[in-house]
Design a protein around this motif. Structure first.
Motif, mmCIF file in Angstrom:
data_model
loop_
_atom_site.group_PDB
_atom_site.id
_atom_site.type_symbol
_atom_site.label_atom_id
_atom_site.label_comp_id
_atom_site.label_asym_id
_atom_site.label_seq_id
_atom_site.Cartn_x
_atom_site.Cartn_y
_atom_site.Cartn_z
ATOM 1 N N LYS A 73 18.401 5.548 4.741
ATOM 2 C CA LYS A 73 17.421 6.238 4.112
ATOM 3 C C LYS A 73 18.152 7.493 3.147
ATOM 4 O O LYS A 73 18.027 7.849 2.100
ATOM 5 C CB LYS A 73 16.430 6.485 4.759
ATOM 6 N N LYS A 92 7.854 14.572 4.113
ATOM 7 C CA LYS A 92 7.088 13.708 3.211
ATOM 8 C C LYS A 92 6.904 12.452 3.968
ATOM 9 O O LYS A 92 7.197 11.251 3.708
ATOM 10 C CB LYS A 92 8.130 13.077 2.092
ATOM 11 N N ASN A 103 4.643 9.070 4.670
ATOM 12 C CA ASN A 103 3.675 8.221 4.050
ATOM 13 C C ASN A 103 2.269 8.198 4.758
ATOM 14 O O ASN A 103 2.286 8.865 5.711
ATOM 15 C CB ASN A 103 4.254 6.657 3.518
ATOM 16 N N SER A 129 3.193 10.528 0.550
ATOM 17 C CA SER A 129 3.165 9.709 -0.427
ATOM 18 C C SER A 129 2.387 8.412 -0.157
ATOM 19 O O SER A 129 2.072 8.175 0.892
ATOM 20 C CB SER A 129 4.805 9.093 -0.463
ATOM 21 N N GLY A 139 2.245 5.151 -1.959
ATOM 22 C CA GLY A 139 2.335 4.073 -2.766
ATOM 23 C C GLY A 139 1.992 4.094 -4.217
ATOM 24 O O GLY A 139 2.177 5.114 -4.882
ATOM 25 N N ILE A 184 1.514 10.757 -5.113
ATOM 26 C CA ILE A 184 1.910 11.593 -3.981
ATOM 27 C C ILE A 184 0.821 12.899 -4.056
ATOM 28 O O ILE A 184 0.590 13.377 -5.014
ATOM 29 C CB ILE A 184 3.124 12.199 -4.390
ATOM 30 N N GLY A 186 10.279 5.552 -1.435
ATOM 31 C CA GLY A 186 10.083 6.868 -0.421
ATOM 32 C C GLY A 186 11.494 7.635 -0.953
ATOM 33 O O GLY A 186 11.302 8.878 -1.010
ATOM 34 N N THR A 192 8.599 5.657 -8.542
ATOM 35 C CA THR A 192 7.976 4.563 -9.313
ATOM 36 C C THR A 192 9.078 3.687 -10.029
ATOM 37 O O THR A 192 9.243 2.400 -10.334
ATOM 38 C CB THR A 192 6.994 5.014 -10.230
HETATM 39 N N1 ATP Z 1 3.191 -0.068 -5.875
HETATM 40 C C1 ATP Z 1 3.530 1.015 -6.639
HETATM 41 N N2 ATP Z 1 3.263 1.319 -7.992
HETATM 42 C C2 ATP Z 1 4.028 2.246 -8.260
HETATM 43 N N3 ATP Z 1 4.563 3.378 -7.825
HETATM 44 C C3 ATP Z 1 4.883 3.185 -6.509
HETATM 45 C C4 ATP Z 1 4.354 1.868 -5.736
HETATM 46 N N4 ATP Z 1 5.010 2.040 -4.468
HETATM 47 C C5 ATP Z 1 5.423 3.082 -4.540
HETATM 48 N N5 ATP Z 1 5.614 3.787 -5.529
HETATM 49 C C6 ATP Z 1 6.056 5.075 -5.943
HETATM 50 O O1 ATP Z 1 7.217 5.466 -4.967
HETATM 51 C C7 ATP Z 1 6.738 6.639 -4.357
HETATM 52 C C8 ATP Z 1 6.907 6.603 -2.688
HETATM 53 O O2 ATP Z 1 6.370 5.536 -2.330
HETATM 54 P P1 ATP Z 1 5.436 5.087 -0.812
HETATM 55 O O3 ATP Z 1 4.403 6.129 -0.686
HETATM 56 O O4 ATP Z 1 5.649 3.657 -0.699
HETATM 57 O O5 ATP Z 1 6.830 5.681 0.176
HETATM 58 P P2 ATP Z 1 7.335 5.243 1.338
HETATM 59 O O6 ATP Z 1 6.221 4.381 2.310
HETATM 60 O O7 ATP Z 1 8.075 6.543 2.224
HETATM 61 O O8 ATP Z 1 8.728 4.229 1.224
HETATM 62 P P3 ATP Z 1 9.728 3.779 1.710
HETATM 63 O O9 ATP Z 1 9.385 2.648 2.509
HETATM 64 O O10 ATP Z 1 10.920 3.578 0.818
HETATM 65 O O11 ATP Z 1 10.041 4.780 2.840
HETATM 66 C C9 ATP Z 1 5.070 6.698 -4.444
HETATM 67 O O12 ATP Z 1 4.512 8.011 -4.438
HETATM 68 C C10 ATP Z 1 5.172 6.170 -5.999
HETATM 69 O O13 ATP Z 1 5.502 7.146 -7.087
#
Ligand code: ATP
Ligand code: MG
Length: 309
Positions: free
Chosen positions: A38, A182, A184, A220, A222, A226, A251, A280
């Protein structure tokens, strides 16, 4: 200098097989290797955005050599602690006839106490650490206290520290008072110990974490973007609707976007926009591929920021 820390990096080996036949041998049609982790992905995206940085972590054995060699080839600067164990290799199997993907995650090598201390000593003396991102899980047997310790050392050296991990590592790391965390939504629920329903409960949970010591909390969510809860301001930054290819690394890319903003001396609100744009932008790319600079720049003006009560 900006540093990223990945204590449990991995070589990811992806295989493509027509159809998995159990109790039989399977022919591999194609295979690919990727230096994963990561913090390493944060380093990749920072490098893409033109932000000089260095990846720290543990590597060992043949897989560790391969991982470092691959990063070298990608132009990612690193300064690893060498361990006696072998860097783990994760296996991803893509079944081409069904589109199913099966992932086998290795737990990683044992880190000896003296190797742990080599990391501590490195952290104590790396040159001018301004911003540090600590990401991902811990190798087996390493006590989560390592995160608290590393955060305290960096904070003592005047660095801004961003922590992105889960479970006990996050809980314990929080005691080191990182500047930014950060989680999720799932990580936030695990940390809070309960399901969160709706925006209000999420905001309340994030505020509680601020009181526990993280100056800025980025939740965050998805496709919803955020939520940022900081000392003087709180915003929701949302991306436009996009055609998502793959969210792996979204993420980590968001962390890189946030650091990109901080490193340029931008206000938190702008760093937040960069975080969403980078996250994104990564979802537009298939597989493990991360954000492209063009997509990031194109998305920045399209991120909507709304203040929240
Ligand atoms: N389906 C989506 N459509 C648009 N943007 C997305 C999408 N999924 C993730 N993102 C973008 O990526 C950012 C981080 O994604 P997410 O919240 O899924 O993080 P995470 O769960 O920590 O991911 P990771 O698996 O990489 O640790 C979101 O805030 C958004 O800007
Ligand atoms: Mg994450």
């Amino acid at each position: 200098m900006i540093y990223t820390i990945t204590l449990n990096p991995a070589m990811d080996r992806t295989l493509w097989i027509e159809k998995i036949r159990t109790d039989d041998s399977n022919r591999i049609k194609r295979e690919q290797r990727y230096a994963g982790g990561k913090g390493i992905d944060v380093s990749r995206v920072l490098t893409t955005l033109g932000t000089v940085n260095k990846a720290l972590g543990f590597v060992g054995g043949f897989a560790g050599e391969e991982l470092e060699g691959r990063l070298l080839n990608e132009g990612i600067a690193c300064d690893f602690v060498r361990i006696s164990g072998e860097t783990r290799t994760n296996i991803v199997v893509n079944e081409t006839s069904t589109g199913h993907q099966t992932v086998f995650n290795a737990k990683g090598p044992e880190i000896k106490p003296y190797e742990l201390m080599q990391m501590i000593h490195k952290v104590e003396k790396v040159e001018s650490p301004e911003i540090v991102a600590i990401s991902g899980s811990l190798p087996p047997g390493v006590n989560p206290e390592i995160y608290r310790k590393v955060i305290e050392i960096f904070r003592g050296r005047g660095s801004k520290v961003i922590l992105d991990t889960d479970g006990d590592a996050l809980k314990t790391g929080l005691n080191g008072l990182p500047d930014v965390i950060k989680p999720n939504i799932h990580e936030l629920e695990r940390l809070t110990g309960r399901k969160l329903h709706g925006r209000e409960e999420t905001v309340a949970a994030a505020k509680a974490l601020r009181r526990q010591g993280a100056d800025t909390v980025l939740v965050s969510m998805g496709a919803e973007g955020i939520l940022m809860i900081a000392e003087k301001e709180q915003y929701l930054a949302s991306p436009p609707k996009v055609r998502v290819e793959n969210t792996i690394g979204a993420g980590d890319s968001a962390i890189a976007g946030f650091i990109y903003g901080l490193s340029r001396g931008e206000p938190l609100r702008t760093a937040l926009v960069y975080a969403v744009a980078a996250g994104t932008a990564t979802t537009l790319k298939p597989g493990t591929a991360l954000c492209r600079r063009e997509d990031f720049l194109r998305l920045v003006p399209k991120i909507a920021v709304t203040p929240i009560e």
